[in-house]
Scaffold this motif. Structure first.
Motif, PDB file in Angstrom:
ATOM      1  N   ALA A 102      13.243 -47.949  45.623  1.00 21.41           N
ATOM      2  CA  ALA A 102      13.660 -48.762  44.477  1.00 21.41           C
ATOM      3  C   ALA A 102      12.448 -49.306  43.726  1.00 21.41           C
ATOM      4  CB  ALA A 102      14.555 -49.906  44.948  1.00 21.41           C
ATOM      5  N   LEU A 103      11.368 -49.593  44.436  1.00 20.72           N
ATOM      6  CA  LEU A 103      10.165 -50.154  43.815  1.00 20.72           C
ATOM      7  C   LEU A 103       9.557 -49.176  42.811  1.00 20.72           C
ATOM      8  CD1 LEU A 103       8.092 -52.444  43.719  1.00 20.72           C
ATOM      9  CD2 LEU A 103       6.930 -51.380  45.668  1.00 20.72           C
ATOM     10  N   VAL A 104       9.567 -47.884  43.153  1.00 20.38           N
ATOM     11  CA  VAL A 104       9.009 -46.883  42.243  1.00 20.38           C
ATOM     12  C   VAL A 104       9.788 -46.880  40.927  1.00 20.38           C
ATOM     13  CG1 VAL A 104       8.575 -44.428  41.906  1.00 20.38           C
ATOM     14  CG2 VAL A 104       8.138 -45.469  44.130  1.00 20.38           C
ATOM     15  N   THR A 105      11.120 -46.858  41.021  1.00 20.63           N
ATOM     16  CA  THR A 105      11.948 -46.856  39.813  1.00 20.63           C
ATOM     17  C   THR A 105      11.768 -48.144  39.021  1.00 20.63           C
ATOM     18  OG1 THR A 105      13.573 -45.454  40.930  1.00 20.63           O
ATOM     19  CG2 THR A 105      14.302 -46.613  38.958  1.00 20.63           C
ATOM     20  N   TYR A 106      11.720 -49.269  39.707  1.00 23.92           N
ATOM     21  CA  TYR A 106      11.571 -50.570  39.055  1.00 23.92           C
ATOM     22  C   TYR A 106      10.267 -50.630  38.257  1.00 23.92           C
ATOM     23  CZ  TYR A 106      11.241 -55.671  38.599  1.00 23.92           C
ATOM     24  OH  TYR A 106      11.121 -56.949  38.116  1.00 23.92           O
ATOM     25  N   LEU A 107       9.174 -50.183  38.855  1.00 24.45           N
ATOM     26  CA  LEU A 107       7.865 -50.270  38.187  1.00 24.45           C
ATOM     27  C   LEU A 107       7.734 -49.237  37.075  1.00 24.45           C
ATOM     28  CD1 LEU A 107       5.531 -50.916  41.250  1.00 24.45           C
ATOM     29  CD2 LEU A 107       6.360 -52.560  39.554  1.00 24.45           C
ATOM     30  N   ARG A 108       8.450 -48.119  37.196  1.00 19.56           N
ATOM     31  CA  ARG A 108       8.408 -47.122  36.129  1.00 19.56           C
ATOM     32  C   ARG A 108       8.975 -47.706  34.846  1.00 19.56           C
ATOM     33  NH1 ARG A 108       5.179 -42.857  35.371  1.00 19.56           N
ATOM     34  NH2 ARG A 108       6.201 -41.112  34.316  1.00 19.56           N
ATOM     35  N   GLU A 109       9.974 -48.562  34.976  1.00 15.80           N
ATOM     36  CA  GLU A 109      10.616 -49.162  33.807  1.00 15.80           C
ATOM     37  C   GLU A 109       9.940 -50.452  33.354  1.00 15.80           C
ATOM     38  OE1 GLU A 109      14.580 -49.738  35.133  1.00 15.80           O
ATOM     39  OE2 GLU A 109      15.102 -47.593  35.113  1.00 15.80           O
ATOM     40  N   ARG A 110       9.037 -51.005  34.198  1.00 14.92           N
ATOM     41  CA  ARG A 110       8.403 -52.297  33.880  1.00 14.92           C
ATOM     42  C   ARG A 110       6.902 -52.241  34.152  1.00 14.92           C
ATOM     43  NH1 ARG A 110      13.214 -52.770  36.146  1.00 14.92           N
ATOM     44  NH2 ARG A 110      14.790 -54.184  35.245  1.00 14.92           N
ATOM     45  N   PRO A 111       6.162 -51.461  33.374  1.00 15.51           N
ATOM     46  CA  PRO A 111       4.710 -51.405  33.587  1.00 15.51           C
ATOM     47  C   PRO A 111       4.074 -52.772  33.383  1.00 15.51           C
ATOM     48  CG  PRO A 111       5.325 -50.367  31.497  1.00 15.51           C
ATOM     49  CD  PRO A 111       6.588 -50.630  32.232  1.00 15.51           C
ATOM     50  N   GLY A 112       3.115 -53.102  34.241  1.00 11.46           N
ATOM     51  CA  GLY A 112       2.434 -54.386  34.137  1.00 11.46           C
ATOM     52  C   GLY A 112       3.216 -55.550  34.703  1.00 11.46           C
ATOM     53  N   ALA A 113       4.219 -55.278  35.548  1.00 11.57           N
ATOM     54  CA  ALA A 113       5.020 -56.368  36.124  1.00 11.57           C
ATOM     55  C   ALA A 113       4.162 -57.204  37.065  1.00 11.57           C
ATOM     56  CB  ALA A 113       6.215 -55.801  36.876  1.00 11.57           C
ATOM     57  N   PRO A 114       4.174 -58.535  36.928  1.00  8.13           N
ATOM     58  CA  PRO A 114       3.398 -59.394  37.841  1.00  8.13           C
ATOM     59  C   PRO A 114       3.899 -59.244  39.280  1.00  8.13           C
ATOM     60  CG  PRO A 114       4.093 -60.610  35.894  1.00  8.13           C
ATOM     61  CD  PRO A 114       4.842 -59.313  35.873  1.00  8.13           C
ATOM     62  N   VAL A 115       2.980 -59.313  40.233  1.00  6.22           N
ATOM     63  CA  VAL A 115       3.340 -59.162  41.644  1.00  6.22           C
ATOM     64  C   VAL A 115       4.377 -60.207  42.048  1.00  6.22           C
ATOM     65  CG1 VAL A 115       2.480 -59.266  44.022  1.00  6.22           C
ATOM     66  CG2 VAL A 115       1.128 -58.116  42.254  1.00  6.22           C
ATOM     67  N   ALA A 116       4.201 -61.448  41.577  1.00  8.58           N
ATOM     68  CA  ALA A 116       5.140 -62.521  41.934  1.00  8.58           C
ATOM     69  C   ALA A 116       6.544 -62.214  41.425  1.00  8.58           C
ATOM     70  CB  ALA A 116       4.649 -63.848  41.369  1.00  8.58           C
ATOM     71  N   GLU A 117       6.630 -61.637  40.223  1.00  7.88           N
ATOM     72  CA  GLU A 117       7.938 -61.290  39.647  1.00  7.88           C
ATOM     73  C   GLU A 117       8.612 -60.185  40.456  1.00  7.88           C
ATOM     74  OE1 GLU A 117       9.082 -58.755  35.790  1.00  7.88           O
ATOM     75  OE2 GLU A 117       8.150 -60.695  35.307  1.00  7.88           O
ATOM     76  N   VAL A 118       7.835 -59.194  40.882  1.00  5.80           N
ATOM     77  CA  VAL A 118       8.381 -58.104  41.678  1.00  5.80           C
ATOM     78  C   VAL A 118       8.878 -58.626  43.023  1.00  5.80           C
ATOM     79  CG1 VAL A 118       7.862 -55.898  42.807  1.00  5.80           C
ATOM     80  CG2 VAL A 118       6.888 -56.406  40.558  1.00  5.80           C
ATOM     81  N   ALA A 119       8.092 -59.526  43.645  1.00  7.85           N
ATOM     82  CA  ALA A 119       8.488 -60.098  44.930  1.00  7.85           C
ATOM     83  C   ALA A 119       9.794 -60.880  44.798  1.00  7.85           C
ATOM     84  CB  ALA A 119       7.382 -61.001  45.465  1.00  7.85           C
ATOM     85  N   ALA A 120       9.926 -61.636  43.719  1.00  8.00           N
ATOM     86  CA  ALA A 120      11.154 -62.407  43.515  1.00  8.00           C
ATOM     87  C   ALA A 120      12.346 -61.487  43.305  1.00  8.00           C
ATOM     88  CB  ALA A 120      10.986 -63.341  42.315  1.00  8.00           C
ATOM     89  N   HIS A 121      12.143 -60.389  42.582  1.00  8.79           N
ATOM     90  CA  HIS A 121      13.240 -59.451  42.314  1.00  8.79           C
ATOM     91  C   HIS A 121      13.751 -58.828  43.602  1.00  8.79           C
ATOM     92  CE1 HIS A 121      15.599 -56.379  40.226  1.00  8.79           C
ATOM     93  NE2 HIS A 121      15.090 -55.498  41.089  1.00  8.79           N
ATOM     94  N   PHE A 122      12.848 -58.469  44.513  1.00 11.50           N
ATOM     95  CA  PHE A 122      13.252 -57.801  45.747  1.00 11.50           C
ATOM     96  C   PHE A 122      13.488 -58.777  46.902  1.00 11.50           C
ATOM     97  CE2 PHE A 122      11.376 -54.255  43.416  1.00 11.50           C
ATOM     98  CZ  PHE A 122      12.308 -53.249  43.648  1.00 11.50           C
ATOM     99  N   GLY A 123      13.367 -60.059  46.637  1.00 10.48           N
ATOM    100  CA  GLY A 123      13.642 -61.050  47.672  1.00 10.48           C
ATOM    101  C   GLY A 123      12.682 -60.986  48.837  1.00 10.48           C
ATOM    102  N   THR A 124      11.410 -60.739  48.568  1.00 11.17           N
ATOM    103  CA  THR A 124      10.417 -60.652  49.634  1.00 11.17           C
ATOM    104  C   THR A 124       9.156 -61.397  49.210  1.00 11.17           C
ATOM    105  OG1 THR A 124       9.287 -59.107  51.110  1.00 11.17           O
ATOM    106  CG2 THR A 124       9.444 -58.455  48.793  1.00 11.17           C
ATOM    107  N   THR A 125       8.102 -61.286  49.966  1.00 12.67           N
ATOM    108  CA  THR A 125       6.867 -62.007  49.675  1.00 12.67           C
ATOM    109  C   THR A 125       5.917 -61.129  48.869  1.00 12.67           C
ATOM    110  OG1 THR A 125       5.785 -61.239  51.697  1.00 12.67           O
ATOM    111  CG2 THR A 125       7.108 -63.254  51.840  1.00 12.67           C
ATOM    112  N   GLU A 126       4.944 -61.786  48.220  1.00 10.86           N
ATOM    113  CA  GLU A 126       3.935 -61.035  47.478  1.00 10.86           C
ATOM    114  C   GLU A 126       3.112 -60.164  48.427  1.00 10.86           C
ATOM    115  OE1 GLU A 126       1.639 -63.307  44.650  1.00 10.86           O
ATOM    116  OE2 GLU A 126       3.254 -64.784  44.411  1.00 10.86           O
ATOM    117  N   ALA A 127       2.825 -60.673  49.620  1.00 12.12           N
ATOM    118  CA  ALA A 127       2.060 -59.895  50.593  1.00 12.12           C
ATOM    119  C   ALA A 127       2.812 -58.623  50.968  1.00 12.12           C
ATOM    120  CB  ALA A 127       1.784 -60.739  51.831  1.00 12.12           C
ATOM    121  N   GLN A 128       4.156 -58.717  51.101  1.00 13.25           N
ATOM    122  CA  GLN A 128       4.938 -57.533  51.446  1.00 13.25           C
ATOM    123  C   GLN A 128       4.938 -56.523  50.308  1.00 13.25           C
ATOM    124  OE1 GLN A 128       6.672 -56.698  54.544  1.00 13.25           O
ATOM    125  NE2 GLN A 128       6.350 -54.821  53.373  1.00 13.25           N
ATOM    126  N   VAL A 129       5.017 -57.016  49.067  1.00 14.05           N
ATOM    127  CA  VAL A 129       4.975 -56.108  47.914  1.00 14.05           C
ATOM    128  C   VAL A 129       3.652 -55.353  47.877  1.00 14.05           C
ATOM    129  CG1 VAL A 129       4.877 -55.999  45.392  1.00 14.05           C
ATOM    130  CG2 VAL A 129       6.618 -57.408  46.520  1.00 14.05           C
TER     131      VAL A 129
END
Length: 321
Positions: free
Chosen positions: A14-41
């Protein structure tokens, strides 16, 4: 709860598809979207960075912008096709359609499953429309489901469960022994081959499973069924049910060859494992194969069912002794 391999693989895809549609997404935003930590992302990105298609040369790998990552952003530069939705192969679609037709026939034979029949029919129609050739092949396959249970017996058991009433059964065992017994029915089950009822048997003073095709007569008694908390209807297995096993030292291989969520070593060399099970038949077969190496099973209902299977197997050989 520890994350399972299946959960992480799902997030990675899911992360690959998500980032393909949102280039330059902040790490914190991605972590919040997937319900995990920035370290895990970041750990996920590092794993994807060394993943790709066979060959595994630089041009074969999933790639990210190192410059964007230095600024706390994620930009996917090469997806290696992983951002495209997966499609069923002809063989996969055919298998799924045949399985759905089997469920449809089983539901057709079962009173009170109107909503389920409609849902299965809708799924078959949508899958057939999407698969074309596979749907034509599936329609030519003859599907016959055996669920031998007299309609009257099935209806009586359903009524007893709905009205919480006791049943009087005249039952023939696998060893061809006929018995009369009063039972408090809890739930009906079908494995596509036979219907059975889980119940508290007053004759055996314990939990038992009775195949309906072996019930010679079923009479609804004007007696309320007793309360049996250990035999409460169990939750569906679709999303996986947590099962905890305490095993002897000789069964340590289970932790190595089974996707367990947690392992606790015991002082005597045994172990306690927690796993999530989606198929009751699989875990039942596992427990039967382990035999005396199993010390305890949670939930208790699973232990009752496995014990009932073991008793049925022993009864089938009773005539030899």
């Amino acid at each position: 709860m520890p994350e399972t391999t299946a959960d992480r693989v799902t997030r990675l895809l899911a992360l690959v598809t998500y980032l393909r549609e949102r280039p330059g997404a902040p790490v914190a935003e991605v972590a919040a979207h997937f319900g995990t930590t920035e370290a895990q992302v970041l750990a996920d990105v590092n794993l994807l960075w060394v993943s790709g298609t066979p060959g595994y040369l630089p041009d074969d790998l999933i790639d990210f912008s190192a410059e964007a990552l230095d600024h706390g952003e994620l930009t996917l530069t090469e997806s290696r096709g992983m951002d495209r939705p997966l499609r069923l192969s002809s063989g996969e679609a055919l298998s799924l359609l045949v399985a759905l037709r089997s469920l449809a026939e089983l539901a057709e034979r079962t009173p009170g499953l109107g909503a389920e029949r409609d849902a299965i029919g809708s799924a078959v129609a949508k899958l057939a429309a999407a698969t074309g050739r596979a749907a034509e092949q599936a329609s030519s396959v003859q599907v016959h489901v055996r669920a031998d249970a007299p309609p009257g017996t099935l209806a009586t058991v359903r009524r007893a469960i709905d009205e919480r009433k006791r049943l009087h059964l005249r039952y023939v065992s696998a060893a061809d022994v006929v018995t009369e017994r009063d039972v408090d029915p809890v739930e009906l089950r079908s494995d596509g081959t036979a219907w059975s009822v889980r119940a508290w048997c007053h004759r055996a003073r314990g939990a038992r499973s009775f195949r309906l095709d072996r019930v010679l007569a079923a009479d609804l008694l004007d007696v309320p069924a007793g309360e049996h908390p250990d035999l409460a209807p169990e939750a569906p297995w679709e999303d996986g049910r947590p099962v905890t096993l305490e095993l002897a030292p000789q069964a340590r291989w289970v932790a190595e060859h089974t996707p367990v969520e947690d392992v606790t070593d015991l002082p005597d060399g045994g172990l306690r494992v927690r796993l999530r099970v989606g198929d009751p038949a699989w875990v039942s077969n596992l427990l039967l194969s382990l035999g005396p190496a199993v010390r305890s099973v949670d939930p208790p209902g699973l232990a009752h069912d496995v014990a009932a299977r073991a008793r049925d197997a022993l009864e089938a050989y009773a005539h030899l002794s």
